[in-house]
Design a protein around this motif. Structure first.
Motif, PDB file in Angstrom:
ATOM      1  N   ALA A  97       0.816  -1.219   0.000  1.00 13.77           N
ATOM      2  CA  ALA A  97       0.000   0.000   0.000  1.00 13.77           C
ATOM      3  C   ALA A  97       0.851   1.272   0.000  1.00 13.77           C
ATOM      4  N   LYS A  98       1.997   1.230  -0.673  1.00 17.14           N
ATOM      5  CA  LYS A  98       2.828   2.429  -0.813  1.00 17.14           C
ATOM      6  C   LYS A  98       2.293   3.227  -2.000  1.00 17.14           C
ATOM      7  N   TRP A  99       1.237   4.005  -1.731  1.00 13.23           N
ATOM      8  CA  TRP A  99       0.554   4.699  -2.816  1.00 13.23           C
ATOM      9  C   TRP A  99       1.410   5.714  -3.561  1.00 13.23           C
ATOM     10  N   PRO A 100       2.372   6.395  -2.918  1.00 11.98           N
ATOM     11  CA  PRO A 100       3.240   7.285  -3.704  1.00 11.98           C
ATOM     12  C   PRO A 100       3.983   6.554  -4.826  1.00 11.98           C
ATOM     13  N   SER A 101       4.368   5.289  -4.592  1.00 10.12           N
ATOM     14  CA  SER A 101       5.034   4.518  -5.652  1.00 10.12           C
ATOM     15  C   SER A 101       4.074   4.285  -6.813  1.00 10.12           C
ATOM     16  N   GLY A 102       2.837   3.933  -6.505  1.00 13.14           N
ATOM     17  CA  GLY A 102       1.848   3.725  -7.550  1.00 13.14           C
ATOM     18  C   GLY A 102       1.517   5.002  -8.293  1.00 13.14           C
ATOM     19  N   HIS A 103       1.416   6.096  -7.550  1.00 15.20           N
ATOM     20  CA  HIS A 103       1.096   7.382  -8.184  1.00 15.20           C
ATOM     21  C   HIS A 103       2.210   7.827  -9.121  1.00 15.20           C
ATOM     22  N   LEU A 104       3.461   7.593  -8.714  1.00 24.13           N
ATOM     23  CA  LEU A 104       4.587   7.919  -9.581  1.00 24.13           C
ATOM     24  C   LEU A 104       4.510   7.118 -10.874  1.00 24.13           C
ATOM     25  N   LEU A 105       4.283   5.814 -10.771  1.00 26.27           N
ATOM     26  CA  LEU A 105       4.197   4.971 -11.962  1.00 26.27           C
ATOM     27  C   LEU A 105       3.033   5.399 -12.858  1.00 26.27           C
ATOM     28  N   ALA A 106       1.905   5.761 -12.248  1.00 23.41           N
ATOM     29  CA  ALA A 106       0.753   6.220 -13.030  1.00 23.41           C
ATOM     30  C   ALA A 106       1.068   7.515 -13.769  1.00 23.41           C
ATOM     31  N   GLU A 107       1.778   8.426 -13.127  1.00 17.90           N
ATOM     32  CA  GLU A 107       2.147   9.684 -13.774  1.00 17.90           C
ATOM     33  C   GLU A 107       3.066   9.431 -14.971  1.00 17.90           C
ATOM     34  N   LEU A 108       4.055   8.553 -14.790  1.00 19.65           N
ATOM     35  CA  LEU A 108       4.971   8.251 -15.890  1.00 19.65           C
ATOM     36  C   LEU A 108       4.254   7.501 -17.015  1.00 19.65           C
ATOM     37  N   LEU A 109       3.329   6.613 -16.659  1.00 20.51           N
ATOM     38  CA  LEU A 109       2.535   5.928 -17.679  1.00 20.51           C
ATOM     39  C   LEU A 109       1.668   6.921 -18.444  1.00 20.51           C
ATOM     40  N   ALA A 110       1.098   7.894 -17.742  1.00 22.41           N
ATOM     41  CA  ALA A 110       0.276   8.913 -18.401  1.00 22.41           C
ATOM     42  C   ALA A 110       1.107   9.702 -19.415  1.00 22.41           C
ATOM     43  N   ARG A 111       2.323  10.065 -19.050  1.00 22.11           N
ATOM     44  CA  ARG A 111       3.194  10.786 -19.986  1.00 22.11           C
ATOM     45  C   ARG A 111       3.493   9.923 -21.212  1.00 22.11           C
ATOM     46  N   LEU A 127     -11.612   4.320 -19.729  1.00 20.50           N
ATOM     47  CA  LEU A 127     -10.662   3.418 -19.085  1.00 20.50           C
ATOM     48  C   LEU A 127     -11.433   2.452 -18.190  1.00 20.50           C
ATOM     49  N   VAL A 128     -11.079   1.170 -18.256  1.00 17.73           N
ATOM     50  CA  VAL A 128     -11.782   0.143 -17.487  1.00 17.73           C
ATOM     51  C   VAL A 128     -10.757  -0.686 -16.710  1.00 17.73           C
ATOM     52  N   PRO A 129     -10.697  -0.543 -15.388  1.00 20.26           N
ATOM     53  CA  PRO A 129      -9.726  -1.328 -14.626  1.00 20.26           C
ATOM     54  C   PRO A 129     -10.100  -2.804 -14.572  1.00 20.26           C
ATOM     55  N   VAL A 130      -9.094  -3.662 -14.539  1.00 17.90           N
ATOM     56  CA  VAL A 130      -9.326  -5.091 -14.360  1.00 17.90           C
ATOM     57  C   VAL A 130      -9.880  -5.308 -12.951  1.00 17.90           C
ATOM     58  N   PRO A 131     -11.027  -5.960 -12.823  1.00 15.50           N
ATOM     59  CA  PRO A 131     -11.634  -6.128 -11.497  1.00 15.50           C
ATOM     60  C   PRO A 131     -10.855  -7.122 -10.639  1.00 15.50           C
ATOM     61  N   LEU A 132     -10.908  -6.914  -9.339  1.00 19.18           N
ATOM     62  CA  LEU A 132     -10.206  -7.770  -8.381  1.00 19.18           C
ATOM     63  C   LEU A 132     -11.222  -8.667  -7.682  1.00 19.18           C
ATOM     64  N   ALA A 133     -10.832  -9.900  -7.414  1.00 17.69           N
ATOM     65  CA  ALA A 133     -11.707 -10.821  -6.693  1.00 17.69           C
ATOM     66  C   ALA A 133     -12.047 -10.244  -5.321  1.00 17.69           C
ATOM     67  N   ASN A 143      -8.032  -2.046  -4.912  1.00 17.14           N
ATOM     68  CA  ASN A 143      -7.728  -2.620  -6.218  1.00 17.14           C
ATOM     69  C   ASN A 143      -6.703  -1.721  -6.901  1.00 17.14           C
ATOM     70  N   GLN A 144      -5.487  -2.209  -7.065  1.00 12.40           N
ATOM     71  CA  GLN A 144      -4.415  -1.387  -7.627  1.00 12.40           C
ATOM     72  C   GLN A 144      -4.736  -0.954  -9.055  1.00 12.40           C
ATOM     73  N   ALA A 145      -5.429  -1.803  -9.831  1.00  9.99           N
ATOM     74  CA  ALA A 145      -5.785  -1.441 -11.199  1.00  9.99           C
ATOM     75  C   ALA A 145      -6.782  -0.290 -11.216  1.00  9.99           C
ATOM     76  N   ALA A 146      -7.723  -0.295 -10.265  1.00 13.02           N
ATOM     77  CA  ALA A 146      -8.707   0.790 -10.190  1.00 13.02           C
ATOM     78  C   ALA A 146      -8.037   2.105  -9.816  1.00 13.02           C
ATOM     79  N   MET A 147      -7.070   2.052  -8.897  1.00 11.02           N
ATOM     80  CA  MET A 147      -6.362   3.277  -8.513  1.00 11.02           C
ATOM     81  C   MET A 147      -5.561   3.824  -9.685  1.00 11.02           C
ATOM     82  N   LEU A 148      -4.897   2.932 -10.412  1.00 13.38           N
ATOM     83  CA  LEU A 148      -4.149   3.367 -11.593  1.00 13.38           C
ATOM     84  C   LEU A 148      -5.084   4.002 -12.621  1.00 13.38           C
ATOM     85  N   ALA A 149      -6.240   3.389 -12.832  1.00 12.54           N
ATOM     86  CA  ALA A 149      -7.192   3.907 -13.819  1.00 12.54           C
ATOM     87  C   ALA A 149      -7.708   5.283 -13.411  1.00 12.54           C
ATOM     88  N   ARG A 150      -7.968   5.490 -12.125  1.00 14.68           N
ATOM     89  CA  ARG A 150      -8.432   6.809 -11.658  1.00 14.68           C
ATOM     90  C   ARG A 150      -7.372   7.870 -11.910  1.00 14.68           C
TER      91      ARG A 150
END
Length: 246
Positions: A97-111, A127-133, A143-150
């Motif tokens: 749950a290190k959200w700053p790491s995910g946010h950084l990756l999302a920003e670079l992916l957006a670029r 954008l449609v995130p892959v759903p998590l069980a 759901n990490q995919a949902a956070m990335l999609a947002r």
């Protein structure tokens, strides 16, 4: 009863001040917490399959599996191979749950995606995130995919629909299975929301890592059979073919 509290505010505030690089600790060159040297040294994906983005020895090629059985999705847009330090950042985000790491990756992916939109990639409608069980969602808490999609949706100004796809069956963890077993594991695992509007839409699935592509293939096939005009896949990293890893 919800398994986690509902929170509508931002989970991480991207402050407009001096940042430290999340990889080396040195001062960042702008508001993004990664320095130019570390960003340059990320494992950028080079030559790849034109359909599934599998790393290949030359550009403009399509891998054997995609030639033999073309996937239901049109294109995969992914900036990196799943290797250090991207794999470490994804693990911190996904399992700790290190959200700053995910946010950084999302920003670079957006670029990366903005650059691709300017070149050869059509912008999707949604954008449609892959759903998590459900069980895994309760264990992880998000759901990490949902956070990335947002994050991507906000950055790219593209709508994000987290309720369009449903995971109706819990399955074994995909990481533990081989390719054929992954496909069998996902049979009947997904469904469309009862009020899902699919026909004629260009949709982009969002996930963290693409391995065999079994999950994205199952979801893309479901969407295309429901009348989607096109399905693409956006993810952070692509694994090499087994045996090809460094």
């Amino acid at each position: 009863m919800r398994c986690q509290p509902q929170y509508d505010g931002p989970v991480y505030i991207w402050l407009k001040n001096n940042q430290s690089c999340l990889l080396c600790g040195e001062a960042s060159d702008d508001v993004t917490p990664i320095c130019i040297a570390c960003e340059t040294d990320l494992p950028w994906l080079g030559d790849q399959c034109q359909s599934c983005a599998l790393p290949l020895p030359a550009a403009g090629m399509t891998c054997g599996p995609c030639l033999k059985q073309p996937p239901a999705f049109e294109r995969v847009a992914v900036p990196w191979t799943y290797s250090f330090p991207v794999d470490s950042l994804i693990t911190r985000f996904k399992h700790s749950a290190k959200w700053p790491s995910g946010h950084l990756l999302a920003e670079l992916l957006a670029r990366f995606l903005l650059h691709r939109f300017d070149e050869d990639l059509d912008r999707p409608d949604t954008l449609v995130p892959v759903p998590l069980a459900v069980k895994r969602l309760r264990q992880r808490g998000f759901n990490q995919a949902a956070m990335l999609a947002r994050w991507l949706g906000n950055r790219l100004d593209i709508a994000c629909d987290e309720k369009l796809l449903l995971r109706v069956q819990d399955t074994s963890a995909q990481q533990e299975l081989k390719a054929d077993a992954r496909k069998k594991n996902l049979r009947h695992a997904f469904a469309l929301a009862p009020d899902a509007l699919i026909k004629g839409r260009h949709l982009a699935l969002v996930d963290d890592v693409l391995t065999t592509g079994a999950t994205t293939q199952a979801l893309a096939r479901l969407l295309m059979d429901a009348g989607a005009a096109r399905v693409d896949v956006y993810c952070l990293a692509r694994t090499p073919k087994p045996g090809d890893a460094d």
